[in-house]
Design a protein around this motif. Structure first.
Motif, PDB file in Angstrom:
ATOM      1  N   GLY A 117      37.418  37.989  44.664  1.00  0.00           N
ATOM      2  CA  GLY A 117      37.670  37.145  45.841  1.00  0.00           C
ATOM      3  C   GLY A 117      37.547  35.667  45.533  1.00  0.00           C
ATOM      4  N   LYS A 118      36.482  35.288  44.811  1.00  0.00           N
ATOM      5  CA  LYS A 118      36.240  33.876  44.501  1.00  0.00           C
ATOM      6  C   LYS A 118      37.239  33.385  43.464  1.00  0.00           C
ATOM      7  N   THR A 119      37.388  34.190  42.400  1.00  0.00           N
ATOM      8  CA  THR A 119      38.181  33.740  41.255  1.00  0.00           C
ATOM      9  C   THR A 119      39.654  33.573  41.614  1.00  0.00           C
ATOM     10  N   VAL A 129      29.372  35.664  40.780  1.00  0.00           N
ATOM     11  CA  VAL A 129      30.686  35.502  41.428  1.00  0.00           C
ATOM     12  C   VAL A 129      31.282  34.101  41.244  1.00  0.00           C
ATOM     13  N   TYR A 130      30.427  33.117  40.943  1.00  0.00           N
ATOM     14  CA  TYR A 130      30.951  31.756  40.747  1.00  0.00           C
ATOM     15  C   TYR A 130      31.072  31.407  39.264  1.00  0.00           C
ATOM     16  N   GLU A 131      31.260  32.406  38.409  1.00  0.00           N
ATOM     17  CA  GLU A 131      31.239  32.156  36.955  1.00  0.00           C
ATOM     18  C   GLU A 131      32.219  31.068  36.530  1.00  0.00           C
ATOM     19  N   LEU A 153      34.143  23.935  57.380  1.00  0.00           N
ATOM     20  CA  LEU A 153      33.609  23.773  56.019  1.00  0.00           C
ATOM     21  C   LEU A 153      32.336  24.629  55.880  1.00  0.00           C
ATOM     22  N   SER A 154      32.239  25.659  56.713  1.00  0.00           N
ATOM     23  CA  SER A 154      31.033  26.487  56.699  1.00  0.00           C
ATOM     24  C   SER A 154      31.177  27.663  55.726  1.00  0.00           C
ATOM     25  N   GLN A 155      31.792  28.740  56.169  1.00  0.00           N
ATOM     26  CA  GLN A 155      31.880  29.950  55.341  1.00  0.00           C
ATOM     27  C   GLN A 155      32.666  29.658  54.058  1.00  0.00           C
ATOM     28  N   GLY A 156      32.208  30.261  52.975  1.00  0.00           N
ATOM     29  CA  GLY A 156      32.847  29.993  51.685  1.00  0.00           C
ATOM     30  C   GLY A 156      34.096  30.822  51.464  1.00  0.00           C
ATOM     31  N   PHE A 157      35.236  30.241  51.807  1.00  0.00           N
ATOM     32  CA  PHE A 157      36.519  30.879  51.472  1.00  0.00           C
ATOM     33  C   PHE A 157      37.571  29.784  51.399  1.00  0.00           C
ATOM     34  N   THR A 165      24.531  29.106  41.725  1.00  0.00           N
ATOM     35  CA  THR A 165      23.741  29.591  42.844  1.00  0.00           C
ATOM     36  C   THR A 165      24.269  29.151  44.206  1.00  0.00           C
ATOM     37  N   ASN A 166      24.425  30.122  45.081  1.00  0.00           N
ATOM     38  CA  ASN A 166      24.725  29.876  46.483  1.00  0.00           C
ATOM     39  C   ASN A 166      23.396  30.016  47.235  1.00  0.00           C
ATOM     40  N   PRO A 167      22.874  29.025  47.956  1.00  0.00           N
ATOM     41  CA  PRO A 167      23.554  27.819  48.397  1.00  0.00           C
ATOM     42  C   PRO A 167      23.205  26.548  47.620  1.00  0.00           C
ATOM     43  N   PHE A 198      31.420  26.525  45.128  1.00  0.00           N
ATOM     44  CA  PHE A 198      32.304  25.556  45.803  1.00  0.00           C
ATOM     45  C   PHE A 198      31.618  24.963  47.024  1.00  0.00           C
ATOM     46  N   PHE A 199      30.326  24.655  46.832  1.00  0.00           N
ATOM     47  CA  PHE A 199      29.538  24.073  47.918  1.00  0.00           C
ATOM     48  C   PHE A 199      28.980  22.707  47.544  1.00  0.00           C
ATOM     49  N   GLN A 200      28.999  21.823  48.517  1.00  0.00           N
ATOM     50  CA  GLN A 200      28.358  20.518  48.378  1.00  0.00           C
ATOM     51  C   GLN A 200      27.273  20.442  49.437  1.00  0.00           C
ATOM     52  N   ALA A 245      17.764  32.223  48.993  1.00  0.00           N
ATOM     53  CA  ALA A 245      18.470  33.382  48.450  1.00  0.00           C
ATOM     54  C   ALA A 245      19.713  33.673  49.279  1.00  0.00           C
ATOM     55  N   TYR A 246      20.786  34.022  48.608  1.00  0.00           N
ATOM     56  CA  TYR A 246      22.006  34.429  49.316  1.00  0.00           C
ATOM     57  C   TYR A 246      21.641  35.525  50.319  1.00  0.00           C
ATOM     58  N   ASP A 247      22.242  35.468  51.486  1.00  0.00           N
ATOM     59  CA  ASP A 247      21.686  36.218  52.614  1.00  0.00           C
ATOM     60  C   ASP A 247      21.817  37.735  52.555  1.00  0.00           C
ATOM     61  N   ILE A 291      25.052  34.186  59.322  1.00  0.00           N
ATOM     62  CA  ILE A 291      25.399  32.802  59.656  1.00  0.00           C
ATOM     63  C   ILE A 291      26.894  32.532  59.428  1.00  0.00           C
ATOM     64  N   PHE A 292      27.492  33.267  58.469  1.00  0.00           N
ATOM     65  CA  PHE A 292      28.904  33.006  58.167  1.00  0.00           C
ATOM     66  C   PHE A 292      29.790  33.437  59.332  1.00  0.00           C
ATOM     67  N   THR A 293      29.423  34.556  59.928  1.00  0.00           N
ATOM     68  CA  THR A 293      30.164  35.023  61.103  1.00  0.00           C
ATOM     69  C   THR A 293      29.917  34.070  62.273  1.00  0.00           C
ATOM     70  N   LEU A 328      22.484  20.376  54.907  1.00  0.00           N
ATOM     71  CA  LEU A 328      23.608  21.199  55.366  1.00  0.00           C
ATOM     72  C   LEU A 328      24.512  21.493  54.168  1.00  0.00           C
ATOM     73  N   ARG A 329      25.111  22.679  54.157  1.00  0.00           N
ATOM     74  CA  ARG A 329      26.001  23.069  53.063  1.00  0.00           C
ATOM     75  C   ARG A 329      27.460  23.006  53.530  1.00  0.00           C
ATOM     76  N   PHE A 330      28.296  22.354  52.740  1.00  0.00           N
ATOM     77  CA  PHE A 330      29.720  22.216  53.069  1.00  0.00           C
ATOM     78  C   PHE A 330      30.554  22.869  51.964  1.00  0.00           C
TER      79      PHE A 330
HETATM   80  N1  GLN Z   1      29.583  34.005  50.471  1.00  0.00           N
HETATM   81  C1  GLN Z   1      30.308  33.241  51.432  1.00  0.00           C
HETATM   82  C2  GLN Z   1      29.502  31.981  51.767  1.00  0.00           C
HETATM   83  O1  GLN Z   1      28.472  31.769  51.221  1.00  0.00           O
HETATM   84  C3  GLN Z   1      30.584  33.994  52.677  1.00  0.00           C
HETATM   85  C4  GLN Z   1      30.710  35.473  52.565  1.00  0.00           C
HETATM   86  C5  GLN Z   1      30.428  36.126  53.855  1.00  0.00           C
HETATM   87  O2  GLN Z   1      30.856  35.660  54.891  1.00  0.00           O
HETATM   88  N2  GLN Z   1      29.685  37.169  53.819  1.00  0.00           N
HETATM   89  O3  GLN Z   1      29.897  31.221  52.571  1.00  0.00           O
END
Ligand code: GLN
Ligand code: PMP
Length: 385
Positions: free
Chosen positions: A235-237, A204-206, A35-39, A173-175, A319-321, A124-126, A19-21, A364-366
């Motif tokens: 990457g996150k930190t 990763v979100y410690e 506001l989709s992919q987490g970066f 936890t993501n998401p 970093f998700f709302q 669960a994270y994908d 989904i991130f791609t 929806l996750r932002f």
């Molecule tokens: N983990 C990031 C997210 O949840 C994206 C990482 C990825 O694109 N694989 O948005």
């Protein structure tokens, strides 16, 4: 030309493109606020970039040691000791990896045999389920209870069987943007006491925890530390998701098996980046300042959304709302996320993709790891819906 082979027996028949791609590509095509992919859409610290360049120019460009350079492993072990009182031997118990996703995959493939069960929390994270399934394992899901996404420990107890080989945890936890409590971890430790279950804890979100909540690492929980991989991502930190660097920590006997797989897969992680992080990790403020930095961004996003028909769910970490949209539309979350990107110019992530079957609730996750200007612009559009 005829395709060869004529039929492919896919090892992951139900897996499409992540989904991130999908969402980031669509956001780019539509010139939408992403506001989709987490970066982060802002750059990392200039000192970190300078260190990376310094080590490239100084010639640190060949294979580093398989488990990572010793000064970085020592810095990671020191951080675990100072933050969580946990002891890891840099020689045998710390491995630098090309990202956290890779570290989880490696832990799974080192231990999960065909037919083994792996417990996941849903949503669960994908990346988790495909990592298990491609290795022949079977995912067993425990639902997090909406709307607070709390853990039903009785359900976890029922999910544990003699076939349970591993459990994958992710707090914050993501998401869901939730944070497991000390009590949660104590419950887990007591449930696993008489088992051989290995835990892969994705932390990763410690540093991304808010409102006074505290991140608990499995590394500091007696009964869990001995059986766990702690997985993390630079990457996150450090706001460098594109550098794909992370690490895994585990007791020596577990790490030995992990390295057997790692050495014939990636073998090593990027060399000059490791030298850069070994230096940069001395600056503790770079991560200790993160809760305040991201909490302000979350609050700005929420403030700009005031008056909206979206209903914010609690965001205690990551970093998700998440925003519930029952009052706005009956559409499926996936359809709405696509339509909002195309028609309104704001991209988000439909939370149902983290479930096997779409849940009844509409969320929806932002991602709020964005510049203030981007957050304000995105929220302004959402407020009018
Ligand atoms: N983990 C990031 C997210 O949840 C994206 C990482 C990825 O694109 N694989 O948005
Ligand atoms: N785990 C979780 C829960 C994530 O959200 C992400 C990415 N945002 C990762 C792992 C990926 O980390 P890395 O890029 O270091 O593989």
């Amino acid at each position: 030309m005829l395709p060869y082979p004529k039929a492919i027996a896919s090892k992951l028949p139900n897996v499409g493109t992540t989904i991130f791609t999908v969402m980031s590509r669509l956001a780019t095509e539509c010139n939408a606020i992403n506001l989709s992919q987490g970066f982060p859409d802002f750059d990392c610290a200039p000192e970190l970039r300078a260190l990376f360049c310094k080590y490239i120019n100084a010639g640190y460009n060949q294979y580093p040691p398989m488990a990572g350079i010793m000064s970085l492993r020592e810095a990671i072990a020191e951080k675990m000791s100072s933050l969580y009182g946990a002891t890891y031997d840099p020689e045998h118990e710390v491995t630098v990896t090309p990202g956290a996703t890779y570290a989880i995959y490696t832990a799974v493939s080192a231990f999960v045999n065909p037919g083994d069960e792996v417990i996941l929390f849903e949503p669960a994270y994908d990346s988790y389920a495909p990592a298990v399934e491609v290795n022949g394992g079977k995912c067993v899901y425990v639902q997090l209870k909406y709307p607070d996404y709390s853990v039903d420990w009785e359900a976890v107890k029922r999910a544990i069987t003699p076939k349970t080989r591993m459990m994958i945890l992710n707090s914050p936890t993501n998401p869901t943007a939730t944070v497991f409590s000390g009590e949660d971890f104590r419950m887990l430790a007591s449930l696993l006491r008489d088992t051989d279950v290995i835990v892969a804890s994705d932390e990763v979100y410690e540093h991304l925890v808010y409102d006074g909540h505290k991140h608990q690492s499995v590394a500091s929980i007696p009964g869990l530390a001995e059986r766990s991989f702690v997985v993390n991502s630079f990457g996150k930190t450090y706001a460098v998701t594109g550098w794909k660097m992370g690490y895994a920590l585990a007791p020596k006997n577990l790490m030995l098996e992990f390295r057997k797989v790692h050495q014939f897969n990636a073998f090593v992680s990027n060399s000059p980046v490791q030298y850069a992080f070994a230096d940069f990790m001395k600056n503790k403020d770079a991560y200790l300042s993160l809760p305040a930095f991201y909490q302000r961004k979350r609050d700005l996003f929420l403030e700009c959304l005031k008056g909206s028909r979206f209903k914010p769910l609690p965001s205690r970490g990551t970093f998700f709302q998440n925003l519930a949209y029952d009052a706005i539309s009956d559409e499926k979350d996936y359809d709405l996320a696509i339509r909002l990107t195309r028609e309104k110019g704001v991209a988000s992530i439909p939370v149902s993709v983290f479930y096997r079957e779409p849940p009844a609730h509409k969320v929806l996750r932002f991602c709020f790891a964005k510049s203030d200007e981007t957050l304000a612009k995105g929220a302004e559009i959402l407020r009018k819906l």
